[in-house]
Structure formats: C-alpha cells, structure tokens
Write an enzyme that holds these catalytic residues in place. Sequence first.
Site, mmCIF file in Angstrom:
data_model
loop_
_atom_site.group_PDB
_atom_site.id
_atom_site.type_symbol
_atom_site.label_atom_id
_atom_site.label_comp_id
_atom_site.label_asym_id
_atom_site.label_seq_id
_atom_site.Cartn_x
_atom_site.Cartn_y
_atom_site.Cartn_z
ATOM 1 C CE1 TYR A 31 -20.956 47.262 35.878
ATOM 2 C CE2 TYR A 31 -22.282 48.780 34.583
ATOM 3 C CZ TYR A 31 -22.162 47.611 35.308
ATOM 4 O OH TYR A 31 -23.241 46.778 35.460
ATOM 5 N NE ARG A 50 -19.296 43.347 28.835
ATOM 6 C CZ ARG A 50 -19.780 42.516 29.757
ATOM 7 N NH1 ARG A 50 -20.751 41.671 29.439
ATOM 8 N NH2 ARG A 50 -19.300 42.502 30.974
ATOM 9 N NE ARG A 98 -27.598 67.822 36.766
ATOM 10 C CZ ARG A 98 -28.737 67.745 36.064
ATOM 11 N NH1 ARG A 98 -29.160 68.798 35.374
ATOM 12 N NH2 ARG A 98 -29.453 66.638 36.056
ATOM 13 C CG HIS A 100 -29.734 67.235 30.045
ATOM 14 N ND1 HIS A 100 -29.985 68.229 30.958
ATOM 15 C CD2 HIS A 100 -30.428 66.143 30.469
ATOM 16 C CE1 HIS A 100 -30.798 67.762 31.890
ATOM 17 N NE2 HIS A 100 -31.081 66.497 31.618
ATOM 18 C CE LYS A 145 -20.620 45.096 33.155
ATOM 19 N NZ LYS A 145 -21.844 44.380 33.528
ATOM 20 C CD GLU A 177 -29.820 41.226 30.638
ATOM 21 O OE1 GLU A 177 -28.734 40.599 30.633
ATOM 22 O OE2 GLU A 177 -29.917 42.415 30.273
#
Length: 284
Positions: A31, A50, A98, A100, A145, A177
């Site tokens: 995101y 990014r 579903r 992995h 991210k 951070e």
Amino acid sequence: MNKILFNNQITARERFIDIEDRGYQFGDGIYEVIGVYDGKPFLLEEHLLRLKRSAKEVHLKLPEKIEKIKENLEKLVHINELVEGIIYLQISRGTAARWHEFPSPEVSPVMVAYTRAEQRMSNVEDEGAIATLTEDIRWLRCDIKTLNLLPNVLAKQKAVEQNAIEAILHRGETVTEASASNVFMVRNEEVYTHPANNFILNGITRQQVLQLCNKLGIPVNEKPFNIKEMLQAEEVFITATKLDIVPILKVDQHTIASGNPGNITKKILREFRKLYQKQVKSKS
C-alpha cells in the site's frame, strides 16, 4: 459519496472484497498513503516508485503500469474534489482458495484506492508533541510497505492511551523509527536518523528531509543511535506523510532539551512547507 478506484475503474464506493482476497486473509499486499495539498497529490511519483519496489520485493505483479495508476489517482482526486487530505492505495495478490503458497499466475491482483479529507496539522508542527517508547516487535523486512501492520497498530494504540502523538520503536537499545513515522534527532547541530535498511521504512518525507538538510548545509548522519542518546539530544522530531515534520518535546517522562521546538527542526519545517507550496503552484 466519494468515488473509489477499483482495479482500473473509478466507481461507486459500494464494492465488496471477496472473503478469500489474500489481502484480507494473509495481509498479502502492499500500500501507499499519498498526501494531497490544495488539490494536488504531493510527491506522487516518489510514492509510486516505492510502490513498484514493494511489489518487486514481495513478487507481486502490479495490475497496471505506474503511469496509468498515477493518471487514475490524479483523476480520483479531481472527481472527489479533494482539496486537503490523503489518497490510500492498496494492492493485494488477488482472490484465490486459502493456501499459503502463491495462487496460480491467472489470479489477478486487486487494486483499491480512495480519498479522505484531512486538515494539515500545522499547530502540532509549530508547537510540538509528546511521544512514548515501545519495543519494536515487527518483522525483519520493515523496508517493504506491506499490509502486515498489527505490531504498528499495537504501538500506536499505546501512544493513544498515553496521550502521545507517536510510539517511538526500539530494538534493544537502538531506536529504529516510530509506529507510522521516521525518527530524527539533533546533536551538536547535526541531524541523525537510522539508516534506510531492513529495520525501517524509507519514508518519502524522510527522503525529502535528507535532501533539504543537504540544501540547508545541515550535516546528516544516517547511523543508528540509542535511547539514551535520543533522550539527551538537543532536538527530536518525526516525519511522515501529512504529519510532515513534528518536533517531539517529551518522550514518556523525559523532556527533550528545553522542551521547546528546536531551531534546526523549525528551519527544516519552513523549507519543507516551501517545497509543497512550490509543487502545488507549479501544477496549478
């Protein structure tokens, strides 16, 4: 009601994400959050660069070319008549049974974006805020991210419960951070911040601050520092999209220097404000 971007279409908000979307079930996605100032997305190209890197690192194929995503996001801001706020953009690996392991190549990624009105936090930038410390329990690829934000959520909640603006994270004694921002300190009129490695996200605002320091002739040290050094610093500040640059006056019970915004922080903030004002004017 505001429109959203769903895959390559700007449409009504009443869209449904499948219960087997991998973003929903695994946090398998990436995101970006992009600031909007005076109706213009700020540093959009840098955010999308990014995004492209994050996609590469998690082996996720982008649903569109970066140029097309950029065009759609700018269109979304225009259609929603957003003046001040953010764009939230998310891409998951798609919908599949579903398991992995990655789904078959035929499964298409799902892209969603929306806008939200938010006011600038100019008063906090000018007056400063307090922060709290908490252990950094995140995974070892914080440079990507991704949607896996539960440790960040827990840290931010701790900050909220202590009436703090942020939770500053540390691995052992080393400051990394914060839950949703980068951390800087000033010692002997030099800026220090953790290097952009796998322990932190290389924030877009962080990158701009480093460039502004270079422009202003302020020495920058991208090297780790510890909690004690931060608490004894002359100045501490945090940076993030739309949070911009906020002086930290106090960390838990420790007052930073005089307990007032420092001169270096104020100088960088003034220059940063000129930066987005210049970009907005150049696109108007």
